[in-house]
Design a protein around this motif. Structure first.
Motif, short mmCIF file in Angstrom:
data_model
loop_
_atom_site.label_atom_id
_atom_site.label_comp_id
_atom_site.label_asym_id
_atom_site.label_seq_id
_atom_site.Cartn_x
_atom_site.Cartn_y
_atom_site.Cartn_z
N ASP A 40 -5.13 -0.77 -1.01
CA ASP A 40 -6.38 -0.29 -0.42
C ASP A 40 -6.85 -1.25 0.68
OD1 ASP A 40 -8.49 1.48 -0.10
OD2 ASP A 40 -9.76 0.42 -1.52
N LEU A 41 -6.71 -2.55 0.43
CA LEU A 41 -7.09 -3.53 1.44
C LEU A 41 -6.27 -3.33 2.73
CD1 LEU A 41 -8.41 -6.24 2.35
CD2 LEU A 41 -6.45 -7.38 1.33
N LYS A 74 -7.62 -2.71 6.26
CA LYS A 74 -7.36 -3.84 7.19
C LYS A 74 -5.86 -4.06 7.28
CE LYS A 74 -11.60 -6.30 7.01
NZ LYS A 74 -12.37 -7.43 7.08
N PRO A 75 -5.19 -3.35 8.18
CA PRO A 75 -3.73 -3.48 8.25
C PRO A 75 -3.28 -4.86 8.73
CG PRO A 75 -4.52 -1.52 9.44
CD PRO A 75 -5.72 -2.33 9.09
N VAL A 109 0.78 -10.60 0.10
CA VAL A 109 0.05 -9.54 0.81
C VAL A 109 0.17 -9.77 2.32
CG1 VAL A 109 -2.21 -8.49 1.19
CG2 VAL A 109 -1.50 -9.13 -1.13
N GLN A 110 0.10 -11.02 2.73
CA GLN A 110 0.24 -11.30 4.17
C GLN A 110 1.66 -10.97 4.65
OE1 GLN A 110 -1.51 -15.44 4.07
NE2 GLN A 110 -2.58 -14.61 5.84
N ARG A 125 5.25 -5.56 7.50
CA ARG A 125 6.31 -4.63 7.12
C ARG A 125 5.75 -3.22 6.96
NH1 ARG A 125 8.96 -8.11 2.17
NH2 ARG A 125 9.03 -10.07 3.29
N MET A 126 4.56 -3.13 6.43
CA MET A 126 3.96 -1.81 6.24
C MET A 126 3.49 -1.24 7.57
SD MET A 126 2.20 -2.65 2.61
CE MET A 126 1.22 -1.18 2.50
N ARG A 127 3.02 -2.11 8.47
CA ARG A 127 2.58 -1.63 9.79
C ARG A 127 3.75 -1.10 10.58
NH1 ARG A 127 -0.31 -6.49 10.16
NH2 ARG A 127 1.13 -7.30 11.72
#
Ligand code: FES
Ligand code: FES
Length: 163
Positions: free
Chosen positions: A114-115, A119-120, A148-149, A154-156
């Motif tokens: 969710d974060l 905040k991508p 998470v960082q 990678r998700m972006r």
């Protein structure tokens, strides 16, 4: 009081059940649907272990009744893997030793998802603040923040969109 019907879409699959009106969503997920990946800790909205995504947003499943979630889309930890592959966030947790006993991990992962949706490109401070709603008694949070960082770019770049 007689049982009521509840219909949820959980991890992309429609699930029907009947339960007492006062049954908590976390108990419905774990006991009625057998999805025990979502953990129960404090049952008071403090620890975050029970966090799931409800219509895309992090929610404490110990603070909701199952009937309140009727008709909603739920994502639990069981829905993160796809085609046998870990979600990039799960991969990053593994790489950065972001879990020890694993009790907080499902809630931590769903909260982090969710974060990263909101905040991508989070700063370290963003991650620390965003995850402050989930308590971890083992790791000291350092590896979790690093994971998470690491997962964010990678998700972006499309390895996997935030769920
Ligand atoms: S079990 Fe829901 S917040 Fe602790
Ligand atoms: S890994 Fe044990 S509580 Fe977080």
């Amino acid at each position: 009081m007689s049982d009521v019907a509840v219909r949820l879409t959980v991890n992309g699959r429609v699930r029907d059940g009947r339960c007492p009106p006062r049954r908590l969503l976390v108990d419905f997920l774990r006991e009625d649907l057998g999805l025990t990946g979502t953990h129960v800790g404090c049952e008071h909205g403090i620890c975050g272990a029970c966090t799931v995504l409800l219509d895309g947003e992090a929610a404490r499943s110990c603070l909701m009744l199952a009937v309140q979630a009727d008709g909603a889309e739920i994502l639990t930890i069981e829905g993160l893997m796809k085609d046998g592959a870990l979600h990039p966030l799960q991969e990053a947790f593994r790489e950065h030793h972001a879990l020890q006993c694993g009790f907080c991990t499902p809630g931590m992962l769903m909260t982090a998802l969710d974060l990263l949706r909101v905040k991508p490109e989070p700063t370290e401070a963003d991650v620390r603040e965003g995850l402050s709603a989930v308590l971890c008694r083992c790791t000291g949070y350092h590896g979790i923040v690093k994971a998470v960082q690491a997962a964010a770019p990678r998700m972006r770049t499309g390895q996997r969109r935030p769920a």
